[in-house]
Design a protein around this motif. Structure first.
Motif, PDB file in Angstrom:
ATOM      1  N   HIS A   1      16.867   0.449  -4.033  1.00  0.00           N
ATOM      2  CA  HIS A   1      17.910  -0.580  -4.130  1.00  0.00           C
ATOM      3  C   HIS A   1      17.585  -1.827  -3.307  1.00  0.00           C
ATOM      4  CE1 HIS A   1      20.728   2.096  -6.205  1.00  0.00           C
ATOM      5  NE2 HIS A   1      20.491   3.023  -5.295  1.00  0.00           N
ATOM      6  N   ALA A   2      16.496  -1.787  -2.553  1.00  0.00           N
ATOM      7  CA  ALA A   2      16.209  -2.876  -1.622  1.00  0.00           C
ATOM      8  C   ALA A   2      15.889  -4.174  -2.360  1.00  0.00           C
ATOM      9  CB  ALA A   2      15.039  -2.495  -0.736  1.00  0.00           C
ATOM     10  N   PRO A   3      16.363  -5.306  -1.860  1.00  0.00           N
ATOM     11  CA  PRO A   3      15.982  -6.599  -2.441  1.00  0.00           C
ATOM     12  C   PRO A   3      14.471  -6.791  -2.379  1.00  0.00           C
ATOM     13  CG  PRO A   3      17.797  -6.851  -0.889  1.00  0.00           C
ATOM     14  CD  PRO A   3      17.290  -5.454  -0.728  1.00  0.00           C
ATOM     15  N   LYS A   4      13.940  -7.425  -3.389  1.00  0.00           N
ATOM     16  CA  LYS A   4      12.503  -7.666  -3.454  1.00  0.00           C
ATOM     17  C   LYS A   4      12.169  -8.989  -2.755  1.00  0.00           C
ATOM     18  CE  LYS A   4      11.636  -4.045  -6.011  1.00  0.00           C
ATOM     19  NZ  LYS A   4      12.869  -3.299  -5.749  1.00  0.00           N
ATOM     20  N   PRO A   5      11.075  -9.014  -2.002  1.00  0.00           N
ATOM     21  CA  PRO A   5      10.672 -10.271  -1.368  1.00  0.00           C
ATOM     22  C   PRO A   5      10.109 -11.245  -2.398  1.00  0.00           C
ATOM     23  CG  PRO A   5       9.057  -8.560  -0.932  1.00  0.00           C
ATOM     24  CD  PRO A   5      10.197  -7.887  -1.644  1.00  0.00           C
ATOM     25  N   ASP A   6       9.981 -12.496  -1.990  1.00  0.00           N
ATOM     26  CA  ASP A   6       9.440 -13.530  -2.868  1.00  0.00           C
ATOM     27  C   ASP A   6       7.987 -13.239  -3.228  1.00  0.00           C
ATOM     28  OD1 ASP A   6      11.826 -14.849  -2.876  1.00  0.00           O
ATOM     29  OD2 ASP A   6      11.263 -16.339  -1.365  1.00  0.00           O
ATOM     30  N   PRO A   7       7.483 -13.855  -4.318  1.00  0.00           N
ATOM     31  CA  PRO A   7       6.121 -13.555  -4.792  1.00  0.00           C
ATOM     32  C   PRO A   7       5.017 -13.839  -3.784  1.00  0.00           C
ATOM     33  CG  PRO A   7       7.360 -14.691  -6.504  1.00  0.00           C
ATOM     34  CD  PRO A   7       8.205 -14.731  -5.269  1.00  0.00           C
ATOM     35  N   MET A   8       5.243 -14.740  -2.826  1.00  0.00           N
ATOM     36  CA  MET A   8       4.172 -15.054  -1.864  1.00  0.00           C
ATOM     37  C   MET A   8       3.962 -13.938  -0.846  1.00  0.00           C
ATOM     38  SD  MET A   8       7.160 -16.321  -0.662  1.00  0.00           S
ATOM     39  CE  MET A   8       8.083 -16.676   0.837  1.00  0.00           C
ATOM     40  N   VAL A   9       4.841 -12.928  -0.856  1.00  0.00           N
ATOM     41  CA  VAL A   9       4.732 -11.799   0.072  1.00  0.00           C
ATOM     42  C   VAL A   9       3.864 -10.723  -0.572  1.00  0.00           C
ATOM     43  CG1 VAL A   9       5.990 -10.077   1.406  1.00  0.00           C
ATOM     44  CG2 VAL A   9       7.022 -12.325   0.969  1.00  0.00           C
ATOM     45  N   LEU A  10       2.823 -10.281   0.130  1.00  0.00           N
ATOM     46  CA  LEU A  10       1.968  -9.217  -0.381  1.00  0.00           C
ATOM     47  C   LEU A  10       2.682  -7.872  -0.251  1.00  0.00           C
ATOM     48  CD1 LEU A  10      -1.501 -10.212   1.133  1.00  0.00           C
ATOM     49  CD2 LEU A  10      -0.620 -10.668  -1.166  1.00  0.00           C
ATOM     50  N   SER A  11       2.553  -7.051  -1.267  1.00  0.00           N
ATOM     51  CA  SER A  11       3.179  -5.728  -1.267  1.00  0.00           C
ATOM     52  C   SER A  11       2.147  -4.660  -0.927  1.00  0.00           C
ATOM     53  CB  SER A  11       3.796  -5.436  -2.643  1.00  0.00           C
ATOM     54  OG  SER A  11       4.381  -4.154  -2.667  1.00  0.00           O
ATOM     55  N   ALA A  12       2.395  -3.908   0.142  1.00  0.00           N
ATOM     56  CA  ALA A  12       1.509  -2.832   0.574  1.00  0.00           C
ATOM     57  C   ALA A  12       2.159  -1.489   0.266  1.00  0.00           C
ATOM     58  CB  ALA A  12       1.213  -2.945   2.060  1.00  0.00           C
ATOM     59  N   GLN A  13       1.389  -0.576  -0.261  1.00  0.00           N
ATOM     60  CA  GLN A  13       1.888   0.766  -0.525  1.00  0.00           C
ATOM     61  C   GLN A  13       1.753   1.678   0.682  1.00  0.00           C
ATOM     62  OE1 GLN A  13       3.477   1.487  -3.506  1.00  0.00           O
ATOM     63  NE2 GLN A  13       3.189  -0.736  -3.689  1.00  0.00           N
ATOM     64  N   ASN A  14       0.850   1.332   1.591  1.00  0.00           N
ATOM     65  CA  ASN A  14       0.572   2.177   2.748  1.00  0.00           C
ATOM     66  C   ASN A  14      -0.144   1.340   3.802  1.00  0.00           C
ATOM     67  OD1 ASN A  14      -2.196   2.030   1.836  1.00  0.00           O
ATOM     68  ND2 ASN A  14      -1.678   3.645   0.375  1.00  0.00           N
ATOM     69  N   TRP A  15      -0.451   1.966   4.929  1.00  0.00           N
ATOM     70  CA  TRP A  15      -1.105   1.248   6.011  1.00  0.00           C
ATOM     71  C   TRP A  15      -2.550   0.896   5.695  1.00  0.00           C
ATOM     72  CZ3 TRP A  15      -0.022  -1.558  10.104  1.00  0.00           C
ATOM     73  CH2 TRP A  15       1.294  -1.535  10.581  1.00  0.00           C
ATOM     74  N   SER A  16      -3.177   1.616   4.788  1.00  0.00           N
ATOM     75  CA  SER A  16      -4.518   1.246   4.359  1.00  0.00           C
ATOM     76  C   SER A  16      -4.503  -0.115   3.674  1.00  0.00           C
ATOM     77  CB  SER A  16      -5.074   2.319   3.407  1.00  0.00           C
ATOM     78  OG  SER A  16      -6.360   1.968   2.948  1.00  0.00           O
ATOM     79  N   ASP A  17      -3.493  -0.355   2.838  1.00  0.00           N
ATOM     80  CA  ASP A  17      -3.335  -1.670   2.207  1.00  0.00           C
ATOM     81  C   ASP A  17      -3.104  -2.747   3.258  1.00  0.00           C
ATOM     82  OD1 ASP A  17      -3.591  -0.592  -0.324  1.00  0.00           O
ATOM     83  OD2 ASP A  17      -1.453  -0.712  -0.806  1.00  0.00           O
ATOM     84  N   VAL A  18      -2.222  -2.462   4.220  1.00  0.00           N
ATOM     85  CA  VAL A  18      -1.927  -3.434   5.277  1.00  0.00           C
ATOM     86  C   VAL A  18      -3.209  -3.828   6.000  1.00  0.00           C
ATOM     87  CG1 VAL A  18      -0.745  -3.807   7.464  1.00  0.00           C
ATOM     88  CG2 VAL A  18       0.433  -2.606   5.615  1.00  0.00           C
ATOM     89  N   GLU A  19      -3.977  -2.845   6.387  1.00  0.00           N
ATOM     90  CA  GLU A  19      -5.209  -3.102   7.133  1.00  0.00           C
ATOM     91  C   GLU A  19      -6.167  -3.969   6.310  1.00  0.00           C
ATOM     92  OE1 GLU A  19      -8.397  -0.418   9.698  1.00  0.00           O
ATOM     93  OE2 GLU A  19      -6.831   0.557   8.522  1.00  0.00           O
ATOM     94  N   ARG A  20      -6.298  -3.658   5.045  1.00  0.00           N
ATOM     95  CA  ARG A  20      -7.199  -4.424   4.178  1.00  0.00           C
ATOM     96  C   ARG A  20      -6.741  -5.873   4.035  1.00  0.00           C
ATOM     97  NH1 ARG A  20      -6.614  -4.645  -1.277  1.00  0.00           N
ATOM     98  NH2 ARG A  20      -5.267  -2.790  -1.216  1.00  0.00           N
ATOM     99  N   PHE A  21      -5.435  -6.077   3.824  1.00  0.00           N
ATOM    100  CA  PHE A  21      -4.906  -7.434   3.687  1.00  0.00           C
ATOM    101  C   PHE A  21      -5.151  -8.256   4.956  1.00  0.00           C
ATOM    102  CE2 PHE A  21      -1.390  -5.701   0.670  1.00  0.00           C
ATOM    103  CZ  PHE A  21      -2.263  -5.742  -0.403  1.00  0.00           C
ATOM    104  N   LEU A  22      -4.880  -7.644   6.110  1.00  0.00           N
ATOM    105  CA  LEU A  22      -4.978  -8.390   7.361  1.00  0.00           C
ATOM    106  C   LEU A  22      -6.423  -8.706   7.731  1.00  0.00           C
ATOM    107  CD1 LEU A  22      -1.983  -7.702   7.487  1.00  0.00           C
ATOM    108  CD2 LEU A  22      -2.252  -7.227   9.927  1.00  0.00           C
ATOM    109  N   LEU A  23      -7.311  -7.759   7.549  1.00  0.00           N
ATOM    110  CA  LEU A  23      -8.715  -8.005   7.892  1.00  0.00           C
ATOM    111  C   LEU A  23      -9.302  -9.110   7.012  1.00  0.00           C
ATOM    112  CD1 LEU A  23      -9.993  -4.375   8.558  1.00  0.00           C
ATOM    113  CD2 LEU A  23      -9.491  -6.165  10.244  1.00  0.00           C
TER     114      LEU A  23
END
Length: 214
Positions: free
Chosen positions: A186-208
């Motif tokens: 039910h959570a509101p979706k962020p705007d398109p400029m926000v990257l969506s991560a499924q897990n911390w592996s995604d987060v790490e990849r985006f940030l690096l």
């Protein structure tokens, strides 16, 4: 109006900055909170992305008054050390990111619970600086980052926090990470400029990848 948050204890180096939410990003919140409610004779019915109005007494299935729900949330923060555990691979991922960047926790909760959260994070080897505030996160992140010409990234599970940061720190990389649950559907979706991560592996990849664009 946004308050000026005390950041005097922060010591940032000449490297990228990662500002990270805590509840349901670094520490599990919803699942242990449901367990906490059950121990008190209550249950959460995820009819919307709200706690108020969706917590029922198991005695008569009547919703608890908003004041009672607010008190339960505060009671949970006071007892968090007995309930909350790391979310996914947050501990390992943040350890690797901290080799490349400064990490700061920006948690949305009353500052009076900072000491409980600090002890809990430290017990999990999450010893990064912590700021607890109920102010909008965008102005706080701008206060932390200032005008530094270095990469900055923000990780959070709430769309409105990303929108706040986007307005205050437009150069910031925004990464949305949240648990998978019926309530989070039910959570509101962020705007398109926000990257969506499924897990911390995604987060790490985006940030690096973001850090190398300097």
């Amino acid at each position: 109006m946004s308050e000026i948050v005390d950041i005097d204890h922060l010591r940032l180096g000449d490297r990228p900055l990662v500002v990270c939410d805590v509840d349901d990003v670094v520490l599990e919140f919803l699942s242990p909170f449901e367990g906490f409610l059950g121990s008190l004779g209550h249950r959460l019915v995820p009819r919307s992305y709200r706690l108020h109005g969706n917590i029922l007494s198991t005695l008569d299935d009547r919703p608890l008054a908003d004041d009672n729900v607010t008190q339960l949330i505060q009671d949970f923060f006071a007892a968090q050390e007995a309930w909350q555990r790391p979310f996914g691979d947050a501990v390992q991922a943040l350890s690797r990111l901290a080799a490349e960047a400064d990490v700061v926790f920006l948690t949305a909760m009353p500052p009076r619970y900072t000491h409980m959260r600090r002890r809990l994070l430290d017990s999990l080897d999450l010893t990064y600086p912590l700021l607890a505030t109920e102010s909008p996160k965008g102005p706080v992140l701008r206060q932390i980052h200032g005008t530094r010409d270095l990469p900055v990234a923000f990780i959070d599970d709430m769309a409105h926090n990303h929108h706040s940061v986007a307005a205050a720190v437009p150069e910031c990389l925004l990464v949305h990470l949240m648990p998978q649950s019926e309530m989070h559907n039910h959570a509101p979706k962020p705007d398109p400029m926000v990257l969506s991560a499924q897990n911390w592996s995604d987060v790490e990849r985006f940030l690096l990848a973001h850090f190398t664009q300097r």
